[in-house]
Design a protein around this motif. Structure first.
Motif, PDB file in Angstrom:
ATOM      1  N   VAL A   1      11.555   9.259  -2.190  1.00 17.95           N
ATOM      2  CA  VAL A   1      10.544   8.393  -2.796  1.00 17.95           C
ATOM      3  C   VAL A   1      11.104   7.683  -4.027  1.00 17.95           C
ATOM      4  CG1 VAL A   1       8.313   8.364  -3.979  1.00 17.95           C
ATOM      5  CG2 VAL A   1       8.613   9.743  -1.912  1.00 17.95           C
ATOM      6  N   THR A   2      11.785   8.428  -4.897  1.00 16.86           N
ATOM      7  CA  THR A   2      12.318   7.857  -6.135  1.00 16.86           C
ATOM      8  C   THR A   2      13.318   6.744  -5.840  1.00 16.86           C
ATOM      9  OG1 THR A   2      12.010   9.966  -7.280  1.00 16.86           O
ATOM     10  CG2 THR A   2      13.518   8.386  -8.282  1.00 16.86           C
ATOM     11  N   ARG A   3      14.200   6.985  -4.868  1.00 17.86           N
ATOM     12  CA  ARG A   3      15.185   5.967  -4.503  1.00 17.86           C
ATOM     13  C   ARG A   3      14.509   4.691  -4.000  1.00 17.86           C
ATOM     14  NH1 ARG A   3      16.201   4.739   0.224  1.00 17.86           N
ATOM     15  NH2 ARG A   3      15.418   6.727   1.041  1.00 17.86           N
ATOM     16  N   ALA A   4      13.516   4.858  -3.126  1.00 18.85           N
ATOM     17  CA  ALA A   4      12.848   3.685  -2.555  1.00 18.85           C
ATOM     18  C   ALA A   4      12.104   2.886  -3.619  1.00 18.85           C
ATOM     19  CB  ALA A   4      11.888   4.127  -1.451  1.00 18.85           C
ATOM     20  N   ILE A   5      11.395   3.581  -4.518  1.00 20.77           N
ATOM     21  CA  ILE A   5      10.629   2.887  -5.556  1.00 20.77           C
ATOM     22  C   ILE A   5      11.565   2.218  -6.557  1.00 20.77           C
ATOM     23  CG2 ILE A   5       9.020   3.217  -7.491  1.00 20.77           C
ATOM     24  CD1 ILE A   5       7.662   5.395  -5.832  1.00 20.77           C
ATOM     25  N   LYS A   6      12.695   2.860  -6.853  1.00 18.04           N
ATOM     26  CA  LYS A   6      13.664   2.260  -7.769  1.00 18.04           C
ATOM     27  C   LYS A   6      14.197   0.952  -7.211  1.00 18.04           C
ATOM     28  CE  LYS A   6      17.917   3.286 -10.326  1.00 18.04           C
ATOM     29  NZ  LYS A   6      18.965   4.310 -10.605  1.00 18.04           N
ATOM     30  N   GLN A   7      14.366   0.899  -5.895  1.00 13.22           N
ATOM     31  CA  GLN A   7      14.909  -0.308  -5.257  1.00 13.22           C
ATOM     32  C   GLN A   7      13.856  -1.397  -5.073  1.00 13.22           C
ATOM     33  OE1 GLN A   7      16.647   0.950  -1.541  1.00 13.22           O
ATOM     34  NE2 GLN A   7      18.313   2.090  -2.529  1.00 13.22           N
ATOM     35  N   GLU A   8      12.624  -1.003  -4.740  1.00 13.03           N
ATOM     36  CA  GLU A   8      11.623  -1.986  -4.312  1.00 13.03           C
ATOM     37  C   GLU A   8      10.333  -1.964  -5.119  1.00 13.03           C
ATOM     38  OE1 GLU A   8      12.416  -4.162  -2.171  1.00 13.03           O
ATOM     39  OE2 GLU A   8      14.175  -3.288  -1.205  1.00 13.03           O
ATOM     40  N   GLY A   9      10.169  -1.005  -6.061  1.00 14.38           N
ATOM     41  CA  GLY A   9       8.887  -0.871  -6.742  1.00 14.38           C
ATOM     42  C   GLY A   9       7.855  -0.246  -5.803  1.00 14.38           C
ATOM     43  N   TRP A  10       6.591  -0.204  -6.278  1.00 14.04           N
ATOM     44  CA  TRP A  10       5.535   0.348  -5.430  1.00 14.04           C
ATOM     45  C   TRP A  10       5.062  -0.748  -4.470  1.00 14.04           C
ATOM     46  CZ3 TRP A  10       3.312   4.577  -3.662  1.00 14.04           C
ATOM     47  CH2 TRP A  10       3.513   5.780  -4.332  1.00 14.04           C
ATOM     48  N   THR A  11       5.843  -0.967  -3.403  1.00 11.73           N
ATOM     49  CA  THR A  11       5.572  -2.037  -2.450  1.00 11.73           C
ATOM     50  C   THR A  11       5.640  -1.501  -1.027  1.00 11.73           C
ATOM     51  OG1 THR A  11       7.907  -2.648  -2.258  1.00 11.73           O
ATOM     52  CG2 THR A  11       6.617  -3.729  -4.015  1.00 11.73           C
ATOM     53  N   ARG A  12       5.226  -2.346  -0.098  1.00 11.67           N
ATOM     54  CA  ARG A  12       5.336  -1.967   1.313  1.00 11.67           C
ATOM     55  C   ARG A  12       6.794  -1.777   1.701  1.00 11.67           C
ATOM     56  NH1 ARG A  12       3.145  -5.422   6.593  1.00 11.67           N
ATOM     57  NH2 ARG A  12       3.418  -3.738   8.121  1.00 11.67           N
TER      58      ARG A  12
ATOM     59  N   THR B   1      -0.621  -6.875   0.424  1.00  9.99           N
ATOM     60  CA  THR B   1      -1.600  -7.352  -0.556  1.00  9.99           C
ATOM     61  C   THR B   1      -2.522  -6.229  -1.004  1.00  9.99           C
ATOM     62  OG1 THR B   1      -1.549  -9.540   0.478  1.00  9.99           O
ATOM     63  CG2 THR B   1      -3.406  -9.061  -0.976  1.00  9.99           C
ATOM     64  N   LEU B   2      -2.897  -5.383  -0.076  1.00 11.27           N
ATOM     65  CA  LEU B   2      -3.860  -4.322  -0.374  1.00 11.27           C
ATOM     66  C   LEU B   2      -3.233  -3.089  -1.015  1.00 11.27           C
ATOM     67  CD1 LEU B   2      -5.908  -4.465   2.970  1.00 11.27           C
ATOM     68  CD2 LEU B   2      -6.635  -5.324   0.741  1.00 11.27           C
ATOM     69  N   LEU B   3      -1.910  -2.947  -0.897  1.00 12.44           N
ATOM     70  CA  LEU B   3      -1.260  -1.715  -1.341  1.00 12.44           C
ATOM     71  C   LEU B   3      -1.492  -1.388  -2.820  1.00 12.44           C
ATOM     72  CD1 LEU B   3       0.452   0.722  -0.596  1.00 12.44           C
ATOM     73  CD2 LEU B   3       2.489  -0.655  -1.062  1.00 12.44           C
ATOM     74  N   PRO B   4      -1.391  -2.351  -3.748  1.00 11.61           N
ATOM     75  CA  PRO B   4      -1.631  -1.998  -5.156  1.00 11.61           C
ATOM     76  C   PRO B   4      -3.014  -1.397  -5.386  1.00 11.61           C
ATOM     77  CG  PRO B   4      -0.578  -4.152  -5.012  1.00 11.61           C
ATOM     78  CD  PRO B   4      -0.948  -3.760  -3.615  1.00 11.61           C
ATOM     79  N   GLU B   5      -4.021  -1.938  -4.701  1.00  5.93           N
ATOM     80  CA  GLU B   5      -5.367  -1.390  -4.841  1.00  5.93           C
ATOM     81  C   GLU B   5      -5.451   0.001  -4.230  1.00  5.93           C
ATOM     82  OE1 GLU B   5      -9.965  -2.598  -3.664  1.00  5.93           O
ATOM     83  OE2 GLU B   5      -8.387  -4.100  -3.609  1.00  5.93           O
ATOM     84  N   VAL B   6      -4.801   0.194  -3.081  1.00  6.71           N
ATOM     85  CA  VAL B   6      -4.773   1.511  -2.449  1.00  6.71           C
ATOM     86  C   VAL B   6      -4.108   2.515  -3.384  1.00  6.71           C
ATOM     87  CG1 VAL B   6      -3.768   2.860  -0.551  1.00  6.71           C
ATOM     88  CG2 VAL B   6      -4.807   0.631  -0.080  1.00  6.71           C
ATOM     89  N   LYS B   7      -2.992   2.127  -3.983  1.00 15.36           N
ATOM     90  CA  LYS B   7      -2.276   3.023  -4.895  1.00 15.36           C
ATOM     91  C   LYS B   7      -3.153   3.411  -6.084  1.00 15.36           C
ATOM     92  CE  LYS B   7       1.690   3.088  -8.046  1.00 15.36           C
ATOM     93  NZ  LYS B   7       0.914   2.977  -9.289  1.00 15.36           N
ATOM     94  N   ASP B   8      -3.843   2.435  -6.670  1.00 17.93           N
ATOM     95  CA  ASP B   8      -4.711   2.727  -7.814  1.00 17.93           C
ATOM     96  C   ASP B   8      -5.834   3.677  -7.427  1.00 17.93           C
ATOM     97  OD1 ASP B   8      -3.176   1.085  -9.381  1.00 17.93           O
ATOM     98  OD2 ASP B   8      -4.514  -0.645  -9.258  1.00 17.93           O
ATOM     99  N   GLU B   9      -6.431   3.445  -6.254  1.00 21.14           N
ATOM    100  CA  GLU B   9      -7.519   4.314  -5.794  1.00 21.14           C
ATOM    101  C   GLU B   9      -7.006   5.735  -5.545  1.00 21.14           C
ATOM    102  OE1 GLU B   9     -10.703   3.878  -5.508  1.00 21.14           O
ATOM    103  OE2 GLU B   9     -10.761   1.768  -6.069  1.00 21.14           O
ATOM    104  N   LEU B  10      -5.798   5.840  -4.993  1.00 24.88           N
ATOM    105  CA  LEU B  10      -5.228   7.161  -4.734  1.00 24.88           C
ATOM    106  C   LEU B  10      -5.007   7.924  -6.034  1.00 24.88           C
ATOM    107  CD1 LEU B  10      -2.549   6.447  -1.957  1.00 24.88           C
ATOM    108  CD2 LEU B  10      -4.731   7.642  -1.699  1.00 24.88           C
ATOM    109  N   GLN B  11      -4.481   7.247  -7.038  1.00 22.06           N
ATOM    110  CA  GLN B  11      -4.238   7.912  -8.326  1.00 22.06           C
ATOM    111  C   GLN B  11      -5.540   8.426  -8.928  1.00 22.06           C
ATOM    112  OE1 GLN B  11      -2.014   4.760 -10.401  1.00 22.06           O
ATOM    113  NE2 GLN B  11      -0.248   6.134 -10.444  1.00 22.06           N
TER     114      GLN B  11
END
Length: 478
Positions: free
Chosen positions: A305-316, A143-153
């Motif tokens: 990283v690219t392979r994982a995000i392609k399969q699952e998006g920016w998720t846990r 649940t928190l990951l999208p917010e963490v990702k935005d803050e990191l960017q």
């Protein structure tokens, strides 16, 4: 108080501390550790010289003990006590199995971090924050990951603007800018306070540290938020619409009595900041240095990283599939964890290890960390940084669950081991992976002196990344 008066007071406190130290050395209880071999001199006055040496040569002294007594125990001299160190799988497993009413992590941490005089006695007397970290925080990572990702960017873009030209960035200072200054204050404050015996520590905390000022600053910032949330809970109930799903809300839900005051809640937040953010920033900077000195690792990490995000998006789930990122960070942890010792415990009653090593009530005992991680019996070519050490030959799997970054064992003890291992390591691992994933997708990096990893700095038995080294960044070109 003027500068001269402050200096006079400090010298007086140190002199008094020295007298009390020698008095304590002659107490009958010191003889109960005589059966454990010592590193350094053991005579009362000479052992004080050994303790001074330990402040500057702690790493070397622990390694010497490990080399001489591997599989057994030895002791090293601290200013006001001897500290027992256990080595080898059998004794580390004994340490893991010991119950908290025998060997207490909580009491050891409270004393080594001078918690009563920095964060306050309630923090170690009422540890309701620990199950919150273990349960609510871990359950809410997705649940928190999208917010963490935005803050990191936002943080990366602000601190390291992507440009087509190479720019030099002070690595540790840049990473530390995103953490609360309070965490640094606690570390420095604890070091200063622990130079004095317990009798003088309240005075030392008040006069010689900036922790009280930083706590006041935290109260100033958080008080309006806390009072507004209490108002909403009073008016609309504890589960009011739009209630934030964050650490502060979880603390407010669980806190009882005096722990519901603004100051008490602020101290809990600052405690978590200290325990997690400071160590995370150290870990990431160590990994950053390894990557910048070896930019050839960028391509495999990007593919991962690219392979994982392609399969699952920016998720846990995507972070879980970043196997090479996981292995890279675990190997960096193996090389540069928290220092020479880990799993520190204070004996609340007499305790005997399986080999007969006797630990009297009141004594401190730890496991050897760095020597364990560089033992050839545990890791082949242990001095070599092998980023894919924990990935299978085909690169598609971590070599067993025990080799994941968050897993602990008797030969990987950066997070501790067993039920008292770091409760926040699951969130920390995901945060570190997200940071590394963003970095490799966004930047090219290198060291100005190519291939050279900046030497870490050791303070007795604690290690931190080189504080002055710079890393070169530019916008990713490939």
């Amino acid at each position: 108080m003027g500068e001269d008066q402050s200096s006079t007071l400090i010298y007086a406190l140190i002199a008094l501390a020295t007298v009390i130290y020698f008095a304590r050395l002659l107490k009958p209880g010191q003889s109960s550790l005589r059966g454990i071999p010592a590193i350094g001199p053991t005579a009362p006055i000479l052992s004080y010289y050994g303790a001074i040496q330990y402040l500057s040569r702690g790493r070397e002294m622990v390694q010497e003990g490990y080399d001489k007594y591997k599989g057994g125990a030895f002791k090293v001299p601290e200013l006001f006590r001897w500290h027992v160190v256990v080595t080898g799988h059998k004794l580390i497993e004994d340490l893991r199995k010991a119950s908290p009413d025998e060997l207490s992590f909580n009491e050891a941490s409270a004393e080594f971090l001078a918690v009563d005089f920095t964060l306050g006695p309630a923090i170690h007397q009422n540890t309701y924050h620990v199950p919150i970290v273990k349960n609510q925080l871990t359950r809410n990572i997705s649940t928190l990951l999208p917010e963490v990702k935005d803050e990191l960017q936002v943080a990366f873009n602000d601190l390291i603007p992507p440009t087509d030209e190479w720019i030099k960035v002070p690595a540790l200072n840049t990473v530390m800018q995103i953490i609360c200054r309070f965490t640094v204050g606690v570390m420095k404050g604890a070091f200063v306070i622990n130079m004095f015996p317990k009798l003088l520590r309240p005075l030392a905390a008040r006069l010689l540290t900036n922790v009280p000022t930083n706590i006041s600053r935290g109260v100033k910032h958080l008080e309006p938020i806390i009072r507004e949330r209490f108002r909403l809970m009073e008016e609309y109930g504890t589960d009011y619409d739009g209630k934030p799903n964050d650490m502060l809300s979880w603390f407010m839900d669980e806190a009882k009595g005096e722990e519901r005051s603004v100051r008490a809640l602020v101290l809990r937040i600052l405690t978590l900041n200290f325990a997690s953010i400071h160590t995370t920033s150290m870990s990431f900077t160590h990994a950053l240095y390894h990557l910048a000195a070896n930019p050839e690792y960028l391509a495999p990490l990007r593919e991962d990283v690219t392979r994982a995000i392609k399969q699952e998006g920016w998720t846990r789930d995507a972070l879980q599939k970043m196997l090479k990122v996981d292995s890279f960070l675990r190997e960096s942890h193996r090389h540069h964890g928290i220092g020479s010792l880990t799993m520190t415990r204070k004996a609340l009653k007499d305790f005997t290890f399986s080999d007969g090593t006797f630990i009297p009530k009141g004594a401190f005992v730890s496991a050897a960390e760095a020597p364990t991680h560089f033992d050839e019996a545990n890791y082949e070519n242990s001095e070599v940084f092998d980023p894919w050490r924990f990935v299978s030959n085909d690169g598609n799997n971590i070599e067993g669950v025990k080799n994941q970054m968050v897993s602990t064992s008797t030969d990987y003890v950066t997070f501790g081991h067993g039920r008292f291992a770091c409760p926040g390591r699951f969130f920390a691992a995901n945060e570190l992976k997200a940071m590394m994933a963003h970095l490799v997708l966004t930047y090219d990096i290198k060291m100005e002196n190519e291939g050279v990893i900046p030497e870490p700095v050791w303070y007795s038995i604690k290690v931190q990344p080189n504080p002055t080294a710079e890393v070169m960044f530019r916008r990713r070109q490939s």
